[in-house]
Design a protein around this motif. Structure first.
Motif, PDB file in Angstrom:
ATOM      1  N   ILE A  11      49.771  36.636  57.280  1.00 20.29           N
ATOM      2  CA  ILE A  11      48.673  36.872  56.343  1.00 20.29           C
ATOM      3  C   ILE A  11      49.258  37.511  55.099  1.00 20.29           C
ATOM      4  N   ARG A  12      48.886  36.997  53.942  1.00 17.60           N
ATOM      5  CA  ARG A  12      49.351  37.563  52.683  1.00 17.60           C
ATOM      6  C   ARG A  12      48.166  37.811  51.761  1.00 17.60           C
ATOM      7  N   LEU A  13      48.125  38.994  51.196  1.00 17.35           N
ATOM      8  CA  LEU A  13      47.090  39.354  50.235  1.00 17.35           C
ATOM      9  C   LEU A  13      47.790  39.850  48.984  1.00 17.35           C
ATOM     10  N   GLY A  14      47.535  39.204  47.854  1.00 19.91           N
ATOM     11  CA  GLY A  14      48.204  39.567  46.610  1.00 19.91           C
ATOM     12  C   GLY A  14      47.211  39.808  45.489  1.00 19.91           C
ATOM     13  N   LEU A  15      47.499  40.808  44.667  1.00 21.90           N
ATOM     14  CA  LEU A  15      46.650  41.151  43.529  1.00 21.90           C
ATOM     15  C   LEU A  15      47.539  41.569  42.371  1.00 21.90           C
ATOM     16  N   LYS A  16      47.350  40.933  41.231  1.00 26.69           N
ATOM     17  CA  LYS A  16      48.026  41.317  39.994  1.00 26.69           C
ATOM     18  C   LYS A  16      46.962  41.515  38.922  1.00 26.69           C
ATOM     19  N   TYR A  17      47.094  42.597  38.169  1.00 28.89           N
ATOM     20  CA  TYR A  17      46.123  42.859  37.103  1.00 28.89           C
ATOM     21  C   TYR A  17      46.861  43.431  35.901  1.00 28.89           C
ATOM     22  N   GLY A  18      46.852  42.687  34.815  1.00 28.55           N
ATOM     23  CA  GLY A  18      47.527  43.125  33.600  1.00 28.55           C
ATOM     24  C   GLY A  18      46.828  42.577  32.378  1.00 28.55           C
ATOM     25  N   THR A  19      47.380  42.884  31.222  1.00 30.94           N
ATOM     26  CA  THR A  19      46.769  42.440  29.971  1.00 30.94           C
ATOM     27  C   THR A  19      47.028  40.963  29.699  1.00 30.94           C
ATOM     28  N   ARG A  20      48.060  40.390  30.329  1.00 29.03           N
ATOM     29  CA  ARG A  20      48.410  38.993  30.078  1.00 29.03           C
ATOM     30  C   ARG A  20      48.190  38.088  31.280  1.00 29.03           C
ATOM     31  N   ARG A  21      47.885  38.690  32.435  1.00 33.96           N
ATOM     32  CA  ARG A  21      47.696  37.874  33.636  1.00 33.96           C
ATOM     33  C   ARG A  21      46.903  38.649  34.676  1.00 33.96           C
ATOM     34  N   LYS A  22      45.976  37.937  35.324  1.00 36.43           N
ATOM     35  CA  LYS A  22      45.187  38.526  36.401  1.00 36.43           C
ATOM     36  C   LYS A  22      45.158  37.527  37.548  1.00 36.43           C
ATOM     37  N   ASP A  23      45.664  37.939  38.710  1.00 34.60           N
ATOM     38  CA  ASP A  23      45.790  37.042  39.863  1.00 34.60           C
ATOM     39  C   ASP A  23      45.199  37.679  41.110  1.00 34.60           C
ATOM     40  N   PHE A  24      44.614  36.812  41.950  1.00 39.41           N
ATOM     41  CA  PHE A  24      44.237  37.199  43.304  1.00 39.41           C
ATOM     42  C   PHE A  24      44.589  36.050  44.221  1.00 39.41           C
ATOM     43  N   GLN A  25      45.175  36.357  45.398  1.00 39.71           N
ATOM     44  CA  GLN A  25      45.545  35.306  46.333  1.00 39.71           C
ATOM     45  C   GLN A  25      45.482  35.818  47.760  1.00 39.71           C
ATOM     46  N   PHE A  26      44.926  34.980  48.636  1.00 43.11           N
ATOM     47  CA  PHE A  26      44.899  35.270  50.065  1.00 43.11           C
ATOM     48  C   PHE A  26      45.394  34.036  50.800  1.00 43.11           C
ATOM     49  N   ASP A  27      46.375  34.228  51.717  1.00 39.99           N
ATOM     50  CA  ASP A  27      46.954  33.118  52.476  1.00 39.99           C
ATOM     51  C   ASP A  27      47.009  33.470  53.955  1.00 39.99           C
ATOM     52  N   TYR A  28      46.791  32.456  54.778  1.00 38.45           N
ATOM     53  CA  TYR A  28      46.917  32.597  56.230  1.00 38.45           C
ATOM     54  C   TYR A  28      47.699  31.409  56.763  1.00 38.45           C
ATOM     55  N   THR A  29      48.689  31.681  57.635  1.00 39.17           N
ATOM     56  CA  THR A  29      49.504  30.627  58.229  1.00 39.17           C
ATOM     57  C   THR A  29      49.548  30.800  59.741  1.00 39.17           C
ATOM     58  N   GLN A  30      49.238  29.720  60.439  1.00 35.85           N
ATOM     59  CA  GLN A  30      49.364  29.644  61.900  1.00 35.85           C
ATOM     60  C   GLN A  30      50.503  28.666  62.197  1.00 35.85           C
ATOM     61  N   PRO A  31      51.668  29.164  62.634  1.00 31.80           N
ATOM     62  CA  PRO A  31      52.838  28.293  62.787  1.00 31.80           C
ATOM     63  C   PRO A  31      52.798  27.387  64.007  1.00 31.80           C
ATOM     64  N   TRP A  32      51.914  27.649  64.972  1.00 31.67           N
ATOM     65  CA  TRP A  32      51.851  26.841  66.187  1.00 31.67           C
ATOM     66  C   TRP A  32      50.406  26.390  66.425  1.00 31.67           C
ATOM     67  N   TYR A  46      42.770  32.889  42.653  1.00 28.82           N
ATOM     68  CA  TYR A  46      42.177  32.967  41.320  1.00 28.82           C
ATOM     69  C   TYR A  46      43.278  33.408  40.365  1.00 28.82           C
ATOM     70  N   ARG A  47      43.449  32.674  39.260  1.00 32.60           N
ATOM     71  CA  ARG A  47      44.487  33.008  38.289  1.00 32.60           C
ATOM     72  C   ARG A  47      43.908  32.928  36.881  1.00 32.60           C
ATOM     73  N   ASP A  48      43.993  34.025  36.164  1.00 33.91           N
ATOM     74  CA  ASP A  48      43.588  34.079  34.761  1.00 33.91           C
ATOM     75  C   ASP A  48      44.857  34.257  33.943  1.00 33.91           C
ATOM     76  N   LEU A  49      45.335  33.175  33.320  1.00 36.97           N
ATOM     77  CA  LEU A  49      46.638  33.144  32.665  1.00 36.97           C
ATOM     78  C   LEU A  49      46.442  33.236  31.157  1.00 36.97           C
ATOM     79  N   LEU A  50      46.777  34.390  30.589  1.00 35.04           N
ATOM     80  CA  LEU A  50      46.596  34.635  29.167  1.00 35.04           C
ATOM     81  C   LEU A  50      47.901  34.520  28.385  1.00 35.04           C
ATOM     82  N   PHE A  51      49.019  34.269  29.079  1.00 35.50           N
ATOM     83  CA  PHE A  51      50.332  34.274  28.446  1.00 35.50           C
ATOM     84  C   PHE A  51      50.852  32.886  28.120  1.00 35.50           C
ATOM     85  N   LEU A  52      50.128  31.832  28.483  1.00 32.83           N
ATOM     86  CA  LEU A  52      50.647  30.484  28.304  1.00 32.83           C
ATOM     87  C   LEU A  52      50.762  30.101  26.834  1.00 32.83           C
ATOM     88  N   SER A  53      49.837  30.600  26.013  1.00 33.89           N
ATOM     89  CA  SER A  53      49.807  30.236  24.599  1.00 33.89           C
ATOM     90  C   SER A  53      49.036  31.293  23.829  1.00 33.89           C
TER      91      SER A  53
END
Length: 302
Positions: A11-32, A46-53
């Protein structure tokens, strides 16, 4: 094989919050899955990308489900399906070309990838190779298809030095390819002598100089790394990068750009940290710096 205790789920839970990028991600893996050697993964993001241009912002949210099946000791086949919604918000003073990109796009993306990986380590690779081939298709508001090929060869040399040769090719086609599906070159992951997304000629820019991307990108890197003194986790490297970005699919008619450079790698438990100094060999009015400093963290071909 399957662990005798525990299920091996991730299980992975990721959160990034900044002036140029805001990300949230949740992942689950069952290997068998179903007690078979078949990995199932799912997640939302969810990705809010403010740095592309400086002229537009890109927001995407969606979810995915995927299956990965080992075919042998070093090979695997993966299938992934995404449901996504993109929103492109363009500044009013942007060019007419970029203003036409503004709006919302909903799509389903299906991708199939084959991987052949014989590397001795993902942490610090000294020998082996990794080859990947994939196809994908989008349906809905975006109807495109893509083909991607990548390969890397690691050659172990005397005195714990390593020569790495790697390349990547991707082409995307369709009746109307939106800007978030186009390819770009420049930055810490390919042509390091150029700023992020800035490795392109005048023909792939609008009248204000903003990069528009292309439908075909090909890049190549040759890198020689060596240890620094007796520090086991600190290495240095010299490199050459080259690449072509073309406007149309299946086309190599773009301008060839390249760079040379030096750098250092620090291998920590959280992953490698890389700092590069790169000098662009081809310059125009859009390349302002004689040298670029690039910082990167994480594994290659993750």
């Amino acid at each position: 094989g399957k662990p005798k205790t525990g299920g091996g789920e991730k299980i992975r839970l990721g959160l990034k919050y900044g002036t140029r990028r805001k990300d949230f991600q949740f992942d689950y893996t069952q290997p068998w899955l179903f007690d078979k050697k078949l990995a199932f993964s799912t997640g939302v993001y969810y990705r809010d990308l403010l740095f592309l241009s400086d002229k537009y912002d890109q927001t995407v949210m969606g979810g995915y489900g995927g299956l990965r099946k080992p075919l042998g000791e070093h090979t695997s086949l993966s299938f992934k399906a995404n449901l996504e919604n993109y929103e492109i918000d363009v500044e009013q003073d942007a060019s007419n070309i970029l203003l036409k990109e503004e709006g919302e796009y909903s799509r389903a993306l299906l991708a199939l990838t084959y991987v052949w990986d014989t590397r001795d380590s993902q942490y610090l690779t000294r020998r082996g190779h990794r080859v990947s081939a994939g196809v994908d298709g989008s349906f809905g508001d975006v109807e495109t298809y893509g083909l991607q090929l990548s390969a890397a060869k690691y050659i172990s040399l005397p005195f714990d030095t390593v020569l790495t040769l790697s390349g990547k090719y991707r082409t995307v086609g369709g009746s109307d390819v939106p800007i978030f599906e186009r390819e770009f070159l420049g930055g810490a992951n390919n042509l390091r002598g150029y700023d992020y997304r800035e490795a392109s000629g005048q023909s792939l820019r609008d009248d204000q100089g903003e990069p528009l991307g292309g439908q075909t990108a090909a890049s190549f890197t040759a890198e020689y790394s060596f240890p620094i003194a007796n520090f086991r986790k600190l290495r240095a490297h010299v490199f050459y990068d080259g690449g072509v970005l073309s406007a149309d699919s299946w086309d190599f008619g773009g301008d060839y750009l390249s760079d040379v450079g030096i750098g250092v790698d620090l291998y920590l438990a959280i992953g490698p940290i890389r700092v590069d100094l790169a000098w662009p060999l081809q310059k125009d009015e859009w390349v302002e710096d004689d040298v670029r400093v690039q910082f990167n963290m994480g594994y290659q071909f993750r």
